[in-house]
Design an enzyme around this catalytic site. Structure first.
Site, mmCIF file in Angstrom:
data_model
loop_
_atom_site.group_PDB
_atom_site.id
_atom_site.type_symbol
_atom_site.label_atom_id
_atom_site.label_comp_id
_atom_site.label_asym_id
_atom_site.label_seq_id
_atom_site.Cartn_x
_atom_site.Cartn_y
_atom_site.Cartn_z
ATOM 1 C CD GLU A 80 -8.316 -2.590 -1.994
ATOM 2 O OE1 GLU A 80 -8.138 -2.192 -0.833
ATOM 3 O OE2 GLU A 80 -8.768 -1.883 -2.905
ATOM 4 C CE LYS A 259 -9.372 1.056 1.140
ATOM 5 N NZ LYS A 259 -9.018 0.127 0.048
ATOM 6 C CG ASP A 275 0.975 0.379 16.344
ATOM 7 O OD1 ASP A 275 -0.103 0.369 15.705
ATOM 8 O OD2 ASP A 275 1.020 0.504 17.579
ATOM 9 C CG HIS A 372 -10.711 -2.093 -8.284
ATOM 10 N ND1 HIS A 372 -11.105 -2.430 -7.041
ATOM 11 C CD2 HIS A 372 -9.722 -1.185 -8.132
ATOM 12 C CE1 HIS A 372 -10.395 -1.749 -6.152
ATOM 13 N NE2 HIS A 372 -9.547 -0.984 -6.809
#
Ligand code: NDP
Length: 423
Positions: A80, A259, A275, A372
């Site tokens: 990202e 998130k 993991d 962004h």
């Protein structure tokens, strides 16, 4: 001047040299980075079934993050755009404020044996607790090497839930994540438990809800460091605290808030071969522990400071799974200074809080899109087919266009190429 100044403007080779010098990387790490060496066919083929090849993601580097008074560099694996830049930015501000502090009180993993058709659950519960020492011994005999390493099964607890009598085994797994260790131990006590309770064993498995591997990271940022003008600095702090409050009361916001935390956490968890599904599952369960899904971090103002805190279950390993098999994971550990599992968990929680700070600061001031879109425009230019110098040129024009989408990127690229062809 710091060796890291203007790091993002350097070439990849220059960055590797600086990283190697600053973090005393081994020659083998240097070679792996320079050759961009990944999994060999024989290793990849053994890691997963039906393997066709490997799948690459960018392996990046956050130069400076201070945790418990020590400066680290952080390897990150993420696709990202803006995650690494945002983390670096947040780390700079928070490092100036003294960095992050971490706290871990215990590091145990929990596994469960679920029993059903138990004729008298209360009597069975008492019988299990009376046999606790013997059952712990049986569990430890199933994985003696972890006992030799100083770990092992520590306690049994029992709960009645609906049709079930559930036995929880609490195990010190030392430097491992412990799935296989626990599963071996639980399998060993499954049948003895069924016999003892005169019930049936449904399953014996590790739980990813690692409530006895909680890690807290916190930081205290003087409000005046948030902006050159004191009233804007105070307003920024107040708006970050409000954003934190919003994530406590609205699950729609809380999900996105978390998130953002995972943008950082997952990137470091992935880089260190851990993991990430286990970490995600456990943390989201923890976020809803009081019946409503909430933000995992909080930000509050006290006196002259903005204080951030993040508590999260982090059953992190430095051995086991694929950790020893992936050359890039070895480089990640080298960059981090070969931390043990507790230290690595502290770094991961700090990175999560750092990423959260950077996202909230952008959100409540300029808005997230500004940063962004800069990187998104580059991705769109590349998707449209831009090469080398065309990428920056197309991205810049794209950011000025009314619609930043692939269609516009393609049109811009076409115009750039037509202009370039003209004598
Ligand atoms: P492994 O079984 O791969 O590795 C752990 C082993 O490493 C130990 O048993 C120990 O073996 C050895 N070891 C070496 N040094 C140390 C040390 N200092 N401390 C502890 N152990 C050490 O891993 P885990 O049991 O941790 O299981 C993790 C793997 O299981 C992950 O790949 C995970 O994805 C997977 N998994 C996850 C599940 C879940 O999350 N629900 C379910 C099933 C699997 P020895 O002492 O014998 O040398």
């Amino acid at each position: 001047m710091s060796l890291f100044s203007g790091f993002y403007k350097k070439t990849r080779e220059e960055r590797i040299t600086i990283a190697a010098e600053t973090r005393q990387l081994s020659q083998s790490s240097m070679d792996i980075l320079l050759a961009d060496q990944n999994l060999s066919e024989s290793v990849a083929g053994k890691m997963a079934e039906n393997h066709l090849g490997t799948f690459a993601l960018p392996f990046s580097f956050v130069p400076q993050l201070v945790v418990d008074g020590i400066e680290y560099s952080i390897p990150m694996v993420t696709e990202e755009p803006s995650v690494v830049a945002a983390c670096s930015f947040g780390a700079k501000i928070i490092s100036k404020a003294g960095g992050f502090s971490s706290h871990i009180s215990e590091r145990l993993m929990i596994g469960q044996v679920a029993l059903y058709d138990v004729p008298n659950k209360t009597e069975a519960q008492a019988a299990i607790l009376a046999q606790q020492d013997l059952l712990l011994q049986q569990a430890n005999q199933a994985h003696p090497s972890i006992v030799k390493r100083g770990g092992g099964a520590r306690q049994l607890t029992v709960e009645q839930k609906d049709d079930f009598l559930i036995v929880y085994l609490h195990v010190d797994v030392q430097e491992a994540m412990g799935a296989n260790i626990l599963n071996n131990m639980l399998e060993a006590i499954k049948e003895p438990l069924a016999a003892l309770t005169q019930g049936k064993a449904l399953m014996a498995i590790l739980s990813n809800y690692a409530t006895e591997s909680l890690v807290t990271a916190s930081c205290r940022i003087p409000i005046k460091q948030l902006h050159i003008e004191s009233h804007t600095a105070l307003e920024t702090a107040q708006r970050i605290a409000k954003a934190s409050q919003l994530a406590q009361v609205d699950p729609y916001r809380a999900t996105t808030h978390n998130k953002g935390i995972f943008n950082g956490i997952d990137a470091l968890v992935l880089a260190t071969g851990n993991d990430w599904r286990a970490i995600e599952a456990g943390a989201h369960a923890y976020a809803i522990r009081n019946g409503q899904y909430r933000g995992l971090s909080t930000w509050e103002i006290t006196d002259e400071d903005l204080i951030g805190t993040l508590t999260i279950p982090l059953p992190i390993a430095t051995v086991g799974g694929s950790i020893g098999l992936n050359p890039k994971v070895q480089v990640a550990f080298d960059i981090l200074g070969q931390p043990n599992a507790r230290r690595l968990a502290s770094l991961i929680a700090s990175v999560g809080l750092c990423q959260n700070f950077a996202a909230l600061r952008a959100l409540v001031t300029s808005g997230i899109q500004q940063g962004h879109m800069k990187l998104h425009a580059k991705s769109l230019a590349m998707l449209a087919g831009a090469q080398d110098h065309e990428i920056d040129q197309a991205a810049q024009l794209l950011r000025q266009a009314p619609h930043t989408n692939l269609e516009t990127a393609q049109a811009i690229l076409e115009t750039i190429r037509i202009k370039a062809e003209k004598p």
